[in-house]
Scaffold this motif. Structure first.
Motif, PDB file in Angstrom:
ATOM      1  N   ASN A  91       0.820  -1.204   0.000  1.00  0.00           N
ATOM      2  CA  ASN A  91       0.000   0.000   0.000  1.00  0.00           C
ATOM      3  C   ASN A  91       0.857   1.259   0.000  1.00  0.00           C
ATOM      4  N   THR A  92       1.900   1.260   0.820  1.00  0.00           N
ATOM      5  CA  THR A  92       2.776   2.426   0.926  1.00  0.00           C
ATOM      6  C   THR A  92       3.401   2.766  -0.423  1.00  0.00           C
ATOM      7  N   ILE A  93       3.897   1.745  -1.113  1.00  0.00           N
ATOM      8  CA  ILE A  93       4.536   1.984  -2.407  1.00  0.00           C
ATOM      9  C   ILE A  93       3.520   2.456  -3.442  1.00  0.00           C
ATOM     10  N   LEU A  94       2.437   1.726  -3.585  1.00  0.00           N
ATOM     11  CA  LEU A  94       1.477   2.056  -4.642  1.00  0.00           C
ATOM     12  C   LEU A  94       0.793   3.396  -4.405  1.00  0.00           C
ATOM     13  N   ARG A  95       0.539   3.751  -3.146  1.00  0.00           N
ATOM     14  CA  ARG A  95      -0.138   5.017  -2.863  1.00  0.00           C
ATOM     15  C   ARG A  95       0.808   6.211  -2.972  1.00  0.00           C
ATOM     16  N   ASN A  96       2.117   5.934  -3.051  1.00  0.00           N
ATOM     17  CA  ASN A  96       3.083   7.008  -3.279  1.00  0.00           C
ATOM     18  C   ASN A  96       3.404   7.203  -4.756  1.00  0.00           C
ATOM     19  N   MET A  97       2.937   6.291  -5.585  1.00  0.00           N
ATOM     20  CA  MET A  97       3.204   6.412  -7.012  1.00  0.00           C
ATOM     21  C   MET A  97       2.432   7.602  -7.601  1.00  0.00           C
ATOM     22  N   THR A  98       3.035   8.268  -8.562  1.00  0.00           N
ATOM     23  CA  THR A  98       2.344   9.317  -9.310  1.00  0.00           C
ATOM     24  C   THR A  98       2.054   8.786 -10.705  1.00  0.00           C
ATOM     25  N   TRP A  99       0.878   9.078 -11.209  1.00  0.00           N
ATOM     26  CA  TRP A  99       0.435   8.540 -12.491  1.00  0.00           C
ATOM     27  C   TRP A  99       0.324   9.666 -13.518  1.00  0.00           C
ATOM     28  N   ASN A 100       0.673   9.354 -14.730  1.00  0.00           N
ATOM     29  CA  ASN A 100       0.642  10.350 -15.795  1.00  0.00           C
ATOM     30  C   ASN A 100      -0.785  10.783 -16.108  1.00  0.00           C
ATOM     31  N   ASP A 101      -0.946  12.050 -16.385  1.00  0.00           N
ATOM     32  CA  ASP A 101      -2.276  12.593 -16.673  1.00  0.00           C
ATOM     33  C   ASP A 101      -2.885  12.047 -17.963  1.00  0.00           C
ATOM     34  N   ASP A 102      -2.071  11.413 -18.800  1.00  0.00           N
ATOM     35  CA  ASP A 102      -2.622  10.923 -20.069  1.00  0.00           C
ATOM     36  C   ASP A 102      -3.433   9.641 -19.909  1.00  0.00           C
ATOM     37  N   GLY A 103      -3.430   9.070 -18.690  1.00  0.00           N
ATOM     38  CA  GLY A 103      -4.250   7.893 -18.421  1.00  0.00           C
ATOM     39  C   GLY A 103      -3.734   6.597 -19.012  1.00  0.00           C
ATOM     40  N   LYS A 104      -2.481   6.572 -19.436  1.00  0.00           N
ATOM     41  CA  LYS A 104      -1.949   5.374 -20.096  1.00  0.00           C
ATOM     42  C   LYS A 104      -1.202   4.426 -19.153  1.00  0.00           C
ATOM     43  N   ASP A 105      -0.923   4.850 -17.911  1.00  0.00           N
ATOM     44  CA  ASP A 105      -0.151   4.014 -16.981  1.00  0.00           C
ATOM     45  C   ASP A 105      -0.929   2.752 -16.600  1.00  0.00           C
ATOM     46  N   VAL A 106      -0.187   1.639 -16.473  1.00  0.00           N
ATOM     47  CA  VAL A 106      -0.794   0.353 -16.128  1.00  0.00           C
ATOM     48  C   VAL A 106       0.008  -0.308 -15.008  1.00  0.00           C
ATOM     49  N   ILE A 107      -0.711  -0.866 -14.049  1.00  0.00           N
ATOM     50  CA  ILE A 107      -0.106  -1.703 -13.007  1.00  0.00           C
ATOM     51  C   ILE A 107      -0.266  -3.152 -13.436  1.00  0.00           C
ATOM     52  N   LEU A 108       0.838  -3.853 -13.608  1.00  0.00           N
ATOM     53  CA  LEU A 108       0.805  -5.275 -13.954  1.00  0.00           C
ATOM     54  C   LEU A 108       0.888  -6.118 -12.691  1.00  0.00           C
ATOM     55  N   TYR A 109       0.183  -7.236 -12.686  1.00  0.00           N
ATOM     56  CA  TYR A 109       0.267  -8.184 -11.570  1.00  0.00           C
ATOM     57  C   TYR A 109      -0.119  -9.561 -12.088  1.00  0.00           C
ATOM     58  N   PHE A 110       0.223 -10.587 -11.320  1.00  0.00           N
ATOM     59  CA  PHE A 110      -0.057 -11.957 -11.739  1.00  0.00           C
ATOM     60  C   PHE A 110      -1.324 -12.479 -11.063  1.00  0.00           C
ATOM     61  N   ARG A 111      -1.948 -13.443 -11.688  1.00  0.00           N
ATOM     62  CA  ARG A 111      -3.205 -14.004 -11.190  1.00  0.00           C
ATOM     63  C   ARG A 111      -3.095 -14.509  -9.759  1.00  0.00           C
ATOM     64  N   THR A 112      -1.912 -14.962  -9.376  1.00  0.00           N
ATOM     65  CA  THR A 112      -1.729 -15.545  -8.054  1.00  0.00           C
ATOM     66  C   THR A 112      -1.361 -14.510  -6.985  1.00  0.00           C
ATOM     67  N   ILE A 113      -1.570 -13.223  -7.282  1.00  0.00           N
ATOM     68  CA  ILE A 113      -1.265 -12.179  -6.302  1.00  0.00           C
ATOM     69  C   ILE A 113      -2.040 -12.425  -5.012  1.00  0.00           C
ATOM     70  N   TYR A 114      -1.452 -12.054  -3.883  1.00  0.00           N
ATOM     71  CA  TYR A 114      -2.139 -12.150  -2.600  1.00  0.00           C
ATOM     72  C   TYR A 114      -3.383 -11.265  -2.651  1.00  0.00           C
ATOM     73  N   GLY A 115      -4.508 -11.776  -2.153  1.00  0.00           N
ATOM     74  CA  GLY A 115      -5.785 -11.110  -2.315  1.00  0.00           C
ATOM     75  C   GLY A 115      -5.814  -9.667  -1.860  1.00  0.00           C
ATOM     76  N   ALA A 116      -5.252  -9.381  -0.683  1.00  0.00           N
ATOM     77  CA  ALA A 116      -5.274  -8.014  -0.167  1.00  0.00           C
ATOM     78  C   ALA A 116      -4.471  -7.074  -1.053  1.00  0.00           C
ATOM     79  N   CYS A 117      -3.390  -7.580  -1.629  1.00  0.00           N
ATOM     80  CA  CYS A 117      -2.588  -6.741  -2.527  1.00  0.00           C
ATOM     81  C   CYS A 117      -3.314  -6.526  -3.852  1.00  0.00           C
ATOM     82  N   GLY A 118      -4.050  -7.544  -4.296  1.00  0.00           N
ATOM     83  CA  GLY A 118      -4.868  -7.378  -5.477  1.00  0.00           C
ATOM     84  C   GLY A 118      -5.931  -6.311  -5.269  1.00  0.00           C
ATOM     85  N   LYS A 119      -6.538  -6.309  -4.081  1.00  0.00           N
ATOM     86  CA  LYS A 119      -7.552  -5.295  -3.786  1.00  0.00           C
ATOM     87  C   LYS A 119      -6.921  -3.913  -3.613  1.00  0.00           C
ATOM     88  N   THR A 120      -5.679  -3.870  -3.176  1.00  0.00           N
ATOM     89  CA  THR A 120      -4.973  -2.582  -3.104  1.00  0.00           C
ATOM     90  C   THR A 120      -4.836  -1.990  -4.503  1.00  0.00           C
TER      91      THR A 120
END
Length: 443
Positions: A104-133
């Motif tokens: 949460n700390t890392i992802l909530r500190n990320m800044t995203w480009n205003d063009d709306g093109k940024d993507v967070i990649l993750y794998f299907r087996t991600i821990y559930g709470a991190c997936g919901k983050t």
């Protein structure tokens, strides 16, 4: 494994105790309870928990002295101790409550480009709470960021995981998107298998993607060399496999990325505002801004952080140190998994290269149909707790029911044999339809 001679390399010699049930004397499990699920919540030995109470008593005896002046010194000692076993500079590691807080700390500190093109990649087996983050970040991101799930079907070879990642990069590009960060495990939760995180960090570097390694199941279980690995961010729970009291996780941020992490979760006195000056009531510090930021995040019981150095010392003095512990728990998981699979007449989840099982957890297929397992899963769980005084995570993978079992220093092959017989008995009861009768009560 219990037949290994005391003086052999695996048991260390030097009058160190053998691993197995005799080490239960150091823990406070109920005499009737068999802990086969260390991977969920971990546990701490009695002596380390006594140290935690010592620190708590200090804070009651003189709260301001302890919290303002003493605890920062103890935290520094723990940071130094864990940095050493992670092979990382001390000022690149701080503590947070758990791996989910770190993600949460890392992802909530990320800044995203205003063009709306940024993507967070993750794998299907991600821990559930991190997936919901990730879901929360996307939902609250004002359409600046989206996410992309990478599908992997277990078992698979390490190269297939990396190939799936590269295919996801191409998909994002074809859709006019830009992959910015990828979240992946060291050892995934369900199934509990080793993830090719070293190869993934390298692949992220080659693609100029930020790597966020969720090492919740990491420190104390598998070899980690963060200076050599060089991820962009890394989190690992100390309360799982390092025998630290709950909850404590180490957050690693290399010097090059520390400017990106401006706030803790929650934001506290260490935050440096851009717009105005605000007083910091804590003692002045000459530590780096990143370290100082995480030292105090409000009045909470952070005494588990102080115990990291004590847990590492306890493991060295009583168990022979990190290498000896890892060798035992990883070997026990492999041998124990084979034993359980033999009893059940099924198989262990692994790939042809055998790399998925290079950790302290094993996954064994249950001799049940998917329909039987889905209908009876809660019944099985309650029976495990009520009648057998244990707990084993059950889950579905590729339409087949599996169970995850954790190895630990206080277990031996006989515990896995018992687990196999217990599961066989429960599966037999399921096939007879016992779960269709009166539902078991609450544990």
């Amino acid at each position: 494994m219990t037949s290994i001679d005391q003086s052999s390399p695996q048991t260390g010699g030097n009058n160190l105790p053998k691993f197995g049930p005799r080490l239960l004397q150091h823990f406070d499990f109920h005499p009737d309870y068999r802990n086969l699920n260390h991977g969920s919540f971990g546990t701490a030995p009695r002596d380390v928990r006594k140290r935690m109470r010592y620190y708590q008593d200090l804070s009651e005896a003189a709260p301001d002295k302890a919290i303002r002046y003493d605890f920062p010194k103890f935290i520094d000692e723990s940071r130094e101790a864990v940095a050493k076993i992670l092979n990382a500079p001390t000022d690149t590691v701080v503590f947070v409550a758990n791996a989910t807080t770190g993600v949460n700390t890392i992802l909530r500190n990320m800044t995203w480009n205003d063009d709306g093109k940024d993507v967070i990649l993750y794998f299907r087996t991600i821990y559930g709470a991190c997936g919901k983050t990730i879901d929360y970040v996307v939902d609250s991101g004002l359409e600046k960021v989206s996410s992309h799930e990478i599908d992997v079907k277990y078992p698979c070879e390490d190269s297939e995981v990396v190939s799936a990642f590269k295919a996801a990069l191409k998909t994002c590009a074809d859709e006019g998107k830009r992959a910015k960060i990828c979240v992946f495990d060291t050892v995934s939760s369900l199934p509990g298998v080793r993830f090719p995180f070293e190869e993934m960090v390298k692949a992220c570097k080659e693609a100029s993607i930020i790597s966020l390694v969720d090492g919740a199941q990491g420190v104390g279980m598998i070899d980690l060399n963060l200076s050599g690995l060089d991820p962009d961010f890394f989190i690992s729970n100390c309360h799982k496999w390092l025998h630290v009291p709950r909850g404590c996780a180490v957050l690693y941020v290399p010097f090059r990325n520390q400017h990106l992490i401006t706030s803790t979760l929650p934001t506290s006195h260490g935050y440096v505002p851009k717009s105005k000056q605000r007083n910091n009531p804590l003692p002045q510090s000459t530590k780096p801004v990143f370290v100082n930021n995480f030292e105090f995040t409000g009045t909470v019981d952070n005494t588990p952080y102080l115990c990291v150095k004590d847990a590492i010392k306890w493991r060295e003095e009583n168990l022979g140190g990190e290498a000896r512990i890892k060798e035992y728990v990883n070997s026990l998981a492999k041998d124990g998994g084979k034993k359980v699979a033999s009893i059940l007449g099924t198989e262990v989840l692994d790939n042809k290269a055998g790399t998925m099982s290079n950790c302290a957890m094993t996954n064994v297929a249950l001799p049940l149909s998917a329909e039987e397992a889905s209908a009876a899963s809660e019944w099985i769980t309650q029976k495990l707790l009520q009648e057998y005084k244990t707990f084993l995570p059950l889950y579905m993978n590729e339409g087949r029911p599996w169970v995850r079992i954790s190895a630990q220093v206080y277990l031996d092959i006989h515990d896995f044999e018992w687990a196999g017989q217990t599961l066989l008995e429960l599966c037999t009861r399921v096939k007879k339809g016992e779960y269709l009768g009166k539902q078991a009560g609450s544990y």
